[in-house]
Write a protein that holds these residues in place. Sequence first.
Motif, PDB file in Angstrom:
ATOM      1  N   THR A  81       0.900  -1.442  -0.292  1.00  0.00           N
ATOM      2  CA  THR A  81      -0.055   0.093   0.245  1.00  0.00           C
ATOM      3  C   THR A  81       0.832   1.285   0.462  1.00  0.00           C
ATOM      4  O   THR A  81       0.485   2.093  -1.545  1.00  0.00           O
ATOM      5  N   GLU A  82       2.041   0.985   0.386  1.00  0.00           N
ATOM      6  CA  GLU A  82       3.290   2.311   0.437  1.00  0.00           C
ATOM      7  C   GLU A  82       3.408   2.867  -0.604  1.00  0.00           C
ATOM      8  O   GLU A  82       3.159   3.984  -1.252  1.00  0.00           O
ATOM      9  N   MET A 110      -9.162   0.308  -2.394  1.00  0.00           N
ATOM     10  CA  MET A 110      -8.255  -0.696  -1.957  1.00  0.00           C
ATOM     11  C   MET A 110      -8.389  -1.540  -0.902  1.00  0.00           C
ATOM     12  O   MET A 110      -7.934  -2.557  -0.845  1.00  0.00           O
ATOM     13  N   TRP A 111      -8.696  -0.905   0.227  1.00  0.00           N
ATOM     14  CA  TRP A 111      -9.685  -1.355   1.618  1.00  0.00           C
ATOM     15  C   TRP A 111     -10.316  -1.937   1.324  1.00  0.00           C
ATOM     16  O   TRP A 111     -11.545  -2.522   2.500  1.00  0.00           O
ATOM     17  N   PRO A 193      -6.759  -5.526 -14.354  1.00  0.00           N
ATOM     18  CA  PRO A 193      -6.748  -7.060 -13.699  1.00  0.00           C
ATOM     19  C   PRO A 193      -8.020  -6.807 -12.781  1.00  0.00           C
ATOM     20  O   PRO A 193      -9.361  -8.101 -12.643  1.00  0.00           O
ATOM     21  N   ASN A 194      -8.577  -5.419 -11.875  1.00  0.00           N
ATOM     22  CA  ASN A 194      -9.531  -5.490 -11.291  1.00  0.00           C
ATOM     23  C   ASN A 194     -10.444  -5.181 -11.997  1.00  0.00           C
ATOM     24  O   ASN A 194     -11.533  -5.767 -10.953  1.00  0.00           O
ATOM     25  N   GLU A 229      -0.344  -6.222  -6.918  1.00  0.00           N
ATOM     26  CA  GLU A 229      -0.927  -7.628  -7.671  1.00  0.00           C
ATOM     27  C   GLU A 229      -1.553  -8.315  -6.908  1.00  0.00           C
ATOM     28  O   GLU A 229      -1.772  -9.231  -6.971  1.00  0.00           O
ATOM     29  N   SER A 230      -0.223  -8.149  -5.195  1.00  0.00           N
ATOM     30  CA  SER A 230      -0.850  -9.849  -4.422  1.00  0.00           C
ATOM     31  C   SER A 230      -1.984  -9.436  -3.976  1.00  0.00           C
ATOM     32  O   SER A 230      -3.122 -10.656  -3.730  1.00  0.00           O
ATOM     33  N   ARG A 231      -2.982  -8.268  -3.772  1.00  0.00           N
ATOM     34  CA  ARG A 231      -4.368  -8.578  -3.356  1.00  0.00           C
ATOM     35  C   ARG A 231      -5.254  -8.737  -4.461  1.00  0.00           C
ATOM     36  O   ARG A 231      -5.712  -9.878  -3.865  1.00  0.00           O
ATOM     37  N   THR A 232      -4.743  -8.840  -5.442  1.00  0.00           N
ATOM     38  CA  THR A 232      -5.353  -9.088  -6.435  1.00  0.00           C
ATOM     39  C   THR A 232      -5.700 -10.611  -6.796  1.00  0.00           C
ATOM     40  O   THR A 232      -6.970 -10.952  -7.042  1.00  0.00           O
TER      41      THR A 232
END
Length: 269
Positions: A81-82, A110-111, A193-194, A229-232
């Motif tokens: 996130t940073e 994002m959150w 991708p999102n 990317e890892s979150r998605t």
Amino acid sequence: MCYWELMWCFAYKAMWKMAYFYADLLSKENHWSKAMYVYMKAAFLTMLPLDEPRPFGEEEVNLFRQVSSLKQKIAGKSPSTEKFAIRKARRYKVKDPVPLPVPALEMMYMWNGFSILGKQTKLLEQILGIILETEQKLQAVPAHEYLQDDSSLVLLLKGMCLKQLGQSSQAEACFTAIQCSEKRIRYDHYLVPNALLELSLIQAQQGRREEAIGSLRRAKSNYKNYSMESRTLFRIHAALSKLKAGEQDENGLDEPTPSSASVCHPLPH
């Protein structure tokens, strides 16, 4: 933790000065990610009308310019996130920056904030109103290097609101339009991708299982090295697992997938 939760509670209510206040407290009293907290301060100030006085005399441009200098590493790595906040703040390094359109709402996405907003229709409609107003402003400005990225971001957020309001066909049109703009997006490559991921969730909800799996395959296989990317990918894998539950053969997940060009169609007016 309480300051963080209170910050988002006020953000969901579009009470930007109060959200800023808690982001300011976090920036002074918490050491997890000062870059993130200062970015959020600037993001909330950006949501205020231009002629409205800023708390403590702070200016969002100056705050955005501080973000990269506050970068830190935890166990040798910077939080994703940073990294995202630092990359978004880069456009403020120039003398006359093009403002980010709705940075607080982008970070809200994002959150996973829109799933929370979806439980309160009044709050969701208020946020949608802000997004629609921003969309109109973007349609009226002269072309610039960030315009397609900003417009696609607004489409993603608009689609999220429409999806939560049960307007699935309109939301689907928003997510599809982002795919069709893929080659014109210059910086915010995470949007495509999102958008595919969010589209797949609508398709799955409507019982269009094979279409949903196809959208998830494209999101998983066709895009690499984008922000968060890892979150998605985590969300993609969770959605695929749910859709593929009970199936023995997972080998098809990595098969070549068609491009999104075949599904492109104009947004309804």
